[in-house]
Motif scaffolding. Structure first.
Motif, PDB file in Angstrom:
ATOM      1  N   THR A  83       0.823  -1.213   0.000  1.00  0.00           N
ATOM      2  CA  THR A  83       0.000   0.000   0.000  1.00  0.00           C
ATOM      3  C   THR A  83       0.851   1.255   0.000  1.00  0.00           C
ATOM      4  O   THR A  83       0.367   2.344   0.282  1.00  0.00           O
TER       5      THR A  83
ATOM      6  N   LEU B 131      -1.118   1.732  -9.424  1.00  0.00           N
ATOM      7  CA  LEU B 131      -2.557   1.526  -9.581  1.00  0.00           C
ATOM      8  C   LEU B 131      -3.189   2.688 -10.333  1.00  0.00           C
ATOM      9  O   LEU B 131      -4.052   2.477 -11.199  1.00  0.00           O
TER      10      LEU B 131
ATOM     11  N   VAL C 284     -13.535 -16.008 -10.035  1.00  0.00           N
ATOM     12  CA  VAL C 284     -13.079 -14.835  -9.294  1.00  0.00           C
ATOM     13  C   VAL C 284     -12.713 -15.223  -7.865  1.00  0.00           C
ATOM     14  O   VAL C 284     -11.678 -14.795  -7.328  1.00  0.00           O
TER      15      VAL C 284
ATOM     16  N   ALA D 280      -8.952  -5.322 -17.827  1.00  0.00           N
ATOM     17  CA  ALA D 280      -7.762  -5.774 -17.103  1.00  0.00           C
ATOM     18  C   ALA D 280      -6.567  -5.861 -18.039  1.00  0.00           C
ATOM     19  O   ALA D 280      -5.432  -5.549 -17.649  1.00  0.00           O
TER      20      ALA D 280
ATOM     21  N   CYS E 162      -2.101  -9.835 -18.163  1.00  0.00           N
ATOM     22  CA  CYS E 162      -2.757  -9.720 -16.858  1.00  0.00           C
ATOM     23  C   CYS E 162      -1.969 -10.414 -15.758  1.00  0.00           C
ATOM     24  O   CYS E 162      -2.236 -10.191 -14.564  1.00  0.00           O
TER      25      CYS E 162
ATOM     26  N   GLY F  68      -3.514  -8.030  -7.164  1.00  0.00           N
ATOM     27  CA  GLY F  68      -4.939  -8.087  -6.856  1.00  0.00           C
ATOM     28  C   GLY F  68      -5.750  -8.707  -7.969  1.00  0.00           C
ATOM     29  O   GLY F  68      -6.690  -8.095  -8.490  1.00  0.00           O
TER      30      GLY F  68
ATOM     31  N   ARG G  50      -8.111 -10.864  -8.238  1.00  0.00           N
ATOM     32  CA  ARG G  50      -9.549 -11.109  -8.124  1.00  0.00           C
ATOM     33  C   ARG G  50     -10.368  -9.910  -8.593  1.00  0.00           C
ATOM     34  O   ARG G  50     -11.390 -10.066  -9.263  1.00  0.00           O
ATOM     35  N   ALA G  51      -9.948  -8.711  -8.249  1.00  0.00           N
ATOM     36  CA  ALA G  51     -10.679  -7.516  -8.675  1.00  0.00           C
ATOM     37  C   ALA G  51     -10.653  -7.378 -10.195  1.00  0.00           C
ATOM     38  O   ALA G  51     -11.665  -7.051 -10.823  1.00  0.00           O
ATOM     39  N   TRP G  52      -9.497  -7.662 -10.771  1.00  0.00           N
ATOM     40  CA  TRP G  52      -9.392  -7.550 -12.226  1.00  0.00           C
ATOM     41  C   TRP G  52     -10.187  -8.651 -12.913  1.00  0.00           C
ATOM     42  O   TRP G  52     -10.815  -8.415 -13.958  1.00  0.00           O
TER      43      TRP G  52
ATOM     44  N   ALA H 212     -12.896  -9.959 -11.766  1.00  0.00           N
ATOM     45  CA  ALA H 212     -14.292  -9.540 -11.656  1.00  0.00           C
ATOM     46  C   ALA H 212     -14.641  -8.537 -12.753  1.00  0.00           C
ATOM     47  O   ALA H 212     -15.730  -8.602 -13.348  1.00  0.00           O
ATOM     48  N   ALA H 213     -13.727  -7.614 -13.026  1.00  0.00           N
ATOM     49  CA  ALA H 213     -13.974  -6.639 -14.096  1.00  0.00           C
ATOM     50  C   ALA H 213     -14.116  -7.336 -15.445  1.00  0.00           C
ATOM     51  O   ALA H 213     -14.977  -6.970 -16.258  1.00  0.00           O
ATOM     52  N   GLN H 214     -13.283  -8.346 -15.687  1.00  0.00           N
ATOM     53  CA  GLN H 214     -13.371  -9.097 -16.945  1.00  0.00           C
ATOM     54  C   GLN H 214     -14.722  -9.795 -17.064  1.00  0.00           C
ATOM     55  O   GLN H 214     -15.375  -9.774 -18.115  1.00  0.00           O
TER      56      GLN H 214
END
Length: 455
Positions: A13, A21, A82, A365, A427, A432, A434-436, A438-440
């Motif tokens: 972070t 990001l 995901v 993604a 990709c 992260g 899982r977030a990408w 999900a976007a796909q």
């Protein structure tokens, strides 16, 4: 399984991670703006003079919000990948991972196709007036048909010209469905099942190539993105998905050959598949770019080449002996292309709108992944990441060459599937996952539920 194959440590972070990001999101925003511009400008051009010949610019599609029997299954597959895809990709034994990617990719493609229903989504897709199944009966005498194949490419050159897809491809494409019919798997349903199940193996060929030339960790990180690709919207019952599988396995076998894995046999098999590839689609001669990248990355390039070249000539030589001349047919195809919509569609629009279509094919993604790929390549460190970047770049260069050729104006969401799939491994560079993912998945579900695609 060693810990270095786990999905990834918790995301950093710190300032550098936040900066990366932001840059990823800038790349995503740029991709969205590109597609939006293509949609707005394309709608204006089509309303003004009707020269695009697509109903939902830049896609060959109709606006048709709908649900279907595949809706629940598609959602279940998406949620499962995901939630569990990255962890399972890290832990499964390699062969089981490949089997899982094929199974999930097949289920994902079938479920998306079934959103349109069995008949509209699968059984009738390859039976339209443009498609290969229209001419099965014309190939009762295959040698005789091949001898006169080129006479039916240009409109007006003979009393009956081939439908668009038969004229637009070398005869190996049509012969695939002719032989399926002869072994008892005739009709649109079997043709659709063939294209989906074989097409889903394209991801496996790509993963084998990455593992062989880059490393296994990157292949594992790419695996869920290949299994859950938005490209599956068009892979379903599109012959180009089948073409992509043949071509990707040709590359995979070449990668094995140039790294010393039984180079004679893998080289010969690779050549055979490359020869078949260029006899399935004229445009896939551009796979020479991806093959060249494999040769550059290989450590034992010379020994398998005679075997690969020997294999390569087999299919073209057989077709030539039977009376089909590839170069003659391609010259006639250029004429046929310009006789139809291709001669009217404005290249000034499609040269960039074609790329906008790929935003939906490879997903947002991948836009972020391509940004990170560029960063990896600019470092020029001869790492596994760099080698993967070279493969992704080769797929992109082949796509750009197809774009500049002027022979791919529109419908590239289908035609460029064999190239687009090579962008998805970018990709693997994304944190992260899982977030990408999900976007796909959301993008693919929206496209298939809001539009009725032409393929």
């Amino acid at each position: 399984m060693t810990s270095d194959l786990l999905p990834e440590a918790p995301a950093d972070t710190g300032p550098a991670a936040r900066r990366d990001l932001r840059r990823d999101l800038y790349a995503v925003a740029a991709a969205v703006l590109l597609f939006a511009a293509a949609a707005v400008v394309g709608t204006w051009i089509e309303d003004r003079d009707g020269t695009l010949f697509v109903n939902w610019p830049p896609l060959l599609a109709y606006g048709d919000p709908h649900l279907g029997p595949g809706t629940p299954a598609a959602i279940v597959v998406a949620v499962a990948v995901v939630a569990y895809g990255p962890a399972l990709a890290a832990r499964l034994p390699w062969r089981r991972l490949l089997l899982a990617v094929w199974g999930v990719g097949t289920a994902w493609t079938f479920s998306l196709a079934l959103i349109d229903g069995w008949q509209r989504g699968i059984a009738r897709r390859l039976t339209t007036r443009y498609e290969y199944l229209q001419v099965i009966d014309d190939f009762r005498d295959i040698p005789a048909t091949l001898r006169t194949f080129t006479e039916h490419i240009v409109v007006g050159a003979s009393p009956e010209h081939w439908p668009a897809h038969i004229a637009g491809h070398p005869p190996a494409a049509t012969l695939t469905f002719v032989y399926l019919d002869r072994i008892g798997l005739g009709g649109g349903a079997w043709a659709g099942i063939w294209c989906i199940t074989v097409g889903a193996t394209a991801a496996l060929g790509i993963l084998v190539t990455i593992r062989t030339l880059a490393d296994e960790k990157l292949a594992r990180r790419a695996a869920p993105f290949l299994a859950l690709a938005p490209a599956a919207v068009w892979m379903g019952t599109s012959a180009d998905g089948y073409f992509a599988a043949v071509a990707s396995w040709a590359v995979a076998l070449l990668a094995l050959a140039v790294t010393g894995h039984r180079p004679r046999w893998t080289g010969l098999a690779s050549g055979l598949l490359f020869g078949l590839t260029v006899c399935l689609s004229y445009g896939l001669t551009l796979y020479v770019v991806i093959a060249a990248a494999v040769l550059v990355l290989g450590t034992r390039r010379v020994r398998p080449l005679p075997f690969a070249l020997a294999g390569f000539v087999v299919v073209p030589a057989v077709l030539t002996a039977l009376g089909f001349y590839w170069w003659e047919a391609y010259d006639l195809l250029v004429t046929r292309y310009n006789q139809g919509a291709g001669g009217t569609r404005p290249q000034a629009y499609w040269v960039w709108a074609n790329l906008a279509c790929q935003v939906l094919v490879v997903g947002l993604a991948t836009a972020a992944g391509l940004r990170r790929t560029g960063t990896v390549l600019l470092r020029r460190d001869r790492t596994a990441a760099f080698r993967l970047g070279v493969l992704v770049l080769a797929g992109l260069v082949a796509m750009l060459a197809a774009d500049l050729s002027g022979m791919s104006k529109a419908e590239t969401e289908r035609i460029w599937l064999p190239f687009a799939l090579w962008l998805l491994p970018a990709c693997a560079f994304l944190p992260g996952p899982r977030a990408w993912l999900a976007a796909q998945a959301v993008l693919a579900l929206l496209v298939n539920h809001l539009l009725l695609t032409g393929w």
